[in-house]
Design a protein around this motif. Structure first.
Motif, mmCIF file in Angstrom:
data_model
loop_
_atom_site.group_PDB
_atom_site.id
_atom_site.type_symbol
_atom_site.label_atom_id
_atom_site.label_comp_id
_atom_site.label_asym_id
_atom_site.label_seq_id
_atom_site.Cartn_x
_atom_site.Cartn_y
_atom_site.Cartn_z
ATOM 1 N N GLY A 1 0.820 -1.205 0.000
ATOM 2 C CA GLY A 1 0.000 0.000 0.000
ATOM 3 C C GLY A 1 0.852 1.251 0.000
ATOM 4 O O GLY A 1 1.582 1.508 0.958
ATOM 5 N N ALA A 2 0.759 2.042 -1.093
ATOM 6 C CA ALA A 2 1.560 3.263 -1.227
ATOM 7 C C ALA A 2 0.723 4.513 -1.027
ATOM 8 O O ALA A 2 1.014 5.561 -1.593
ATOM 9 N N GLY A 3 -0.333 4.405 -0.218
ATOM 10 C CA GLY A 3 -1.100 5.582 0.147
ATOM 11 C C GLY A 3 -0.364 6.390 1.206
ATOM 12 O O GLY A 3 0.799 6.119 1.523
ATOM 13 N N PRO A 4 -1.012 7.395 1.794
ATOM 14 C CA PRO A 4 -0.339 8.238 2.786
ATOM 15 C C PRO A 4 0.219 7.455 3.971
ATOM 16 O O PRO A 4 1.324 7.744 4.436
ATOM 17 N N VAL A 5 -0.515 6.464 4.464
ATOM 18 C CA VAL A 5 -0.055 5.715 5.631
ATOM 19 C C VAL A 5 1.164 4.863 5.276
ATOM 20 O O VAL A 5 2.175 4.868 5.978
ATOM 21 N N GLY A 6 1.073 4.126 4.169
ATOM 22 C CA GLY A 6 2.187 3.290 3.759
ATOM 23 C C GLY A 6 3.441 4.089 3.451
ATOM 24 O O GLY A 6 4.548 3.696 3.837
ATOM 25 N N MET A 7 3.281 5.241 2.792
ATOM 26 C CA MET A 7 4.447 6.038 2.433
ATOM 27 C C MET A 7 5.020 6.773 3.633
ATOM 28 O O MET A 7 6.230 6.966 3.727
#
Length: 510
Positions: free
Chosen positions: A8-14
């Motif tokens: 997951g490269a959304g805000p949390v993952g990034m």
């Protein structure tokens, strides 16, 4: 083999990837979507409110100014403030669409509040957040593979293997940051429990031929709630239908118009519906955030309605809390049980957020019970104490981990103390280490403060407003681990440092 694989490269993952990369971990991020940009992430559909606690997280890593620039915001509120008085918020949000008056917030009741660039929340959009974090991750050596759909997760005592299509990778740890329908959560066997939905929500970009029939802003009605932002053709609707309209259905213009007319009580006409997405207030949470070498963060660990703008902020808090603990574990100098504190600290915060959104749903119900609750809430938020209470919940200032310790600041988000030379606490935290602030240089905290120099930065000097503190130890996530208003007890300090950072390495000063 990577230290950590993130799905997951959304805000949390990034954000988590940046925290791990900052600590020197090797990180691989797998993302299903082939590109970063999409209409749902850009302004206005991707518009999100970052709480003061989330803004502080970006501030501590030197990412606030890039985020503000990407969000077309000139500067952070309070960035150039010369006062040391608690700042009054410029907006206070809403509860179930009932707007709060920021003038009613009692700033003297807010715990340990100081002015500064992160003194209140800001409005941004997902594309800005993800762009800033992706650029930082690249500089830190984080590898991102897009267009990968994970289909298999297996783990043993030493590693986790992740497969998706032609891709296969191995990590010592795996973190699922892949959203509310998390594949990692399902494949790793996490239990996901909670409550079923009470409403269906719609967010759309559409033209209204008779816009005067819909008032701008939030409006709670006997059958739901609607939000109109005329300058951007942005319309949001909450329909108290028991969550009957599932996300698998594609809403037609006629359906959207029917729902909007019923909720708004008007005969408004929709044309040119360019984009629409749906959601519900289904509130679910995993019973633990860790199973073996697999962990969850963000919507993968908890889902709820967007009422009160809690989702993104909850996920950023997860990433900030987990990042340094997982990095310390992966690097081999974590004290025993450190990683277990992630679930212990963050799951109660998630549970409280779910209940907060459930309470708002209850106040929106179109029956006599819901209307009665709504009137009570209106009366309460019309008072100074009521507004202040709601604001502390939505801003994150009421959050406190149970870490023990006698000082009331322990377990809370650290205030952005400013030394006499202008240095802020946030400036000292950009490299991801913990910080000891010794605020009385005439009576310095002795040898223990300078140990573990690879994990704890020591800084001394008087503060412009020390809030009555003599010394404070702040964890890398910005949480106060130890504080005292008296002369420090070196033994107590040493025990706290051991608890969170482990004993000093032989190569460090002692």
């Amino acid at each position: 083999m990577y230290d950590v694989v993130i799905v997951g490269a959304g805000p949390v993952g990034m954000f988590l990837a940046c925290e791990l990369g900052l600590a020197g971990c090797s990180v691989l991020v797998l993302e299903r979507e082939p590109t970063l940009r999409s209409p749902g992430k850009a302004d206005p559909l991707g518009m999100r409110g970052l709480s003061a606690a989330s803004v502080a997280a970006f501030h501590r890593r030197g990412l606030l100014r890039p985020l503000l620039a990407a969000s077309d915001i000139d500067d952070a509120p309070g960035a150039d403030s010369d006062t040391d008085e608690p700042p009054r918020p410029r907006s206070a949000g809403h509860f179930a669409g009932m707007m709060l008056d920021p003038a009613h917030v009692d700033v003297t009741a807010l715990p340990f509040r100081l002015p500064g660039p992160a003194s209140e929340g800001v409005m941004t959009h997902l594309e800005a957040v993800e762009t800033v974090l992706s650029e930082r991750a690249a500089k830190l050596g984080v590898e991102v593979r897009r267009g990968v759909t994970v289909s298999e997760v297996t783990q043993d005592d030493e590693r986790v293997v992740v497969r998706g299509g032609e891709h296969s990778c191995t990590g010592r740890w795996l973190v699922g940051c892949d959203g509310g329908r998390s594949t990692v959560r399902r494949l790793a066997g996490f239990d996901f429990v909670g409550s079923e939905p009470q409403f269906t929500g719609y967010v759309m970009l559409a033209t209204v031929t008779d816009p005067d029939k819909l008032r701008p802003g939030f409006h709670l009605t006997p059958t739901g709630m609607y939000l109109r932002m005329p300058a951007k053709d942005y319309i949001g609707v909450l329909d108290c239908d028991g969550g009957a309209y599932d996300r698998s259905q594609r809403p037609t213009r006629d359906h959207l118009q029917t729902v909007l007319r019923r909720v708004s009580g008007t005969d408004v006409t929709l044309t040119d519906v360019r984009h629409v997405s749906t959601f519900t207030d289904r509130a679910m949470q995993t019973t633990t955030y860790r199973r073996g070498r697999v962990l969850l963060a963000g919507d993968a660990a908890h889902i709820h309605s967007p009422l009160g703008a809690q989702g993104l902020n909850l996920g950023i808090g997860d990433a900030m809390n987990l990042g340094w603990k997982l990095a310390s574990t992966a690097r081999g100098h974590a004290p025993a049980g450190l990683l277990d504190t992630y679930t212990r600290e963050r799951r109660p915060v998630g549970a409280a957020a779910l209940d907060w959104t459930r309470a708002q749903t209850a106040a929106m119900k179109p029956d006599a019970h819901g209307q009665a609750v709504q009137q009570v809430i209106r009366d309460l938020i019309g008072t100074r104490d009521g507004t202040t209470y709601v604001y502390t919940r939505t801003s994150g200032s009421s959050n406190r981990y149970d870490l023990g310790g006698e000082h009331p600041l322990v377990g809370r988000d650290a205030p952005d103390l400013r030394l006499e030379d202008g240095t802020r606490l946030a400036d000292l935290m950009r490299d991801g280490r913990g910080v000891v602030l010794d605020l009385d240089p005439d009576r310095p905290l002795h040898a223990p403060a300078t140990r573990r120099e690879n994990r704890i930065r020591y800084a001394a000097g008087p503060a412009r407003n020390d809030l009555g503190l003599r010394a404070v130890l702040v964890r890398p996530d910005g949480t106060v681990a130890w504080a005292t208003a008296d002369d420090p007890d070196p033994t107590q300090f040493e025990q706290t440092a051991d608890r969170w950072f482990g004993p000093p390495d032989s190569g460090e000063h002692s």
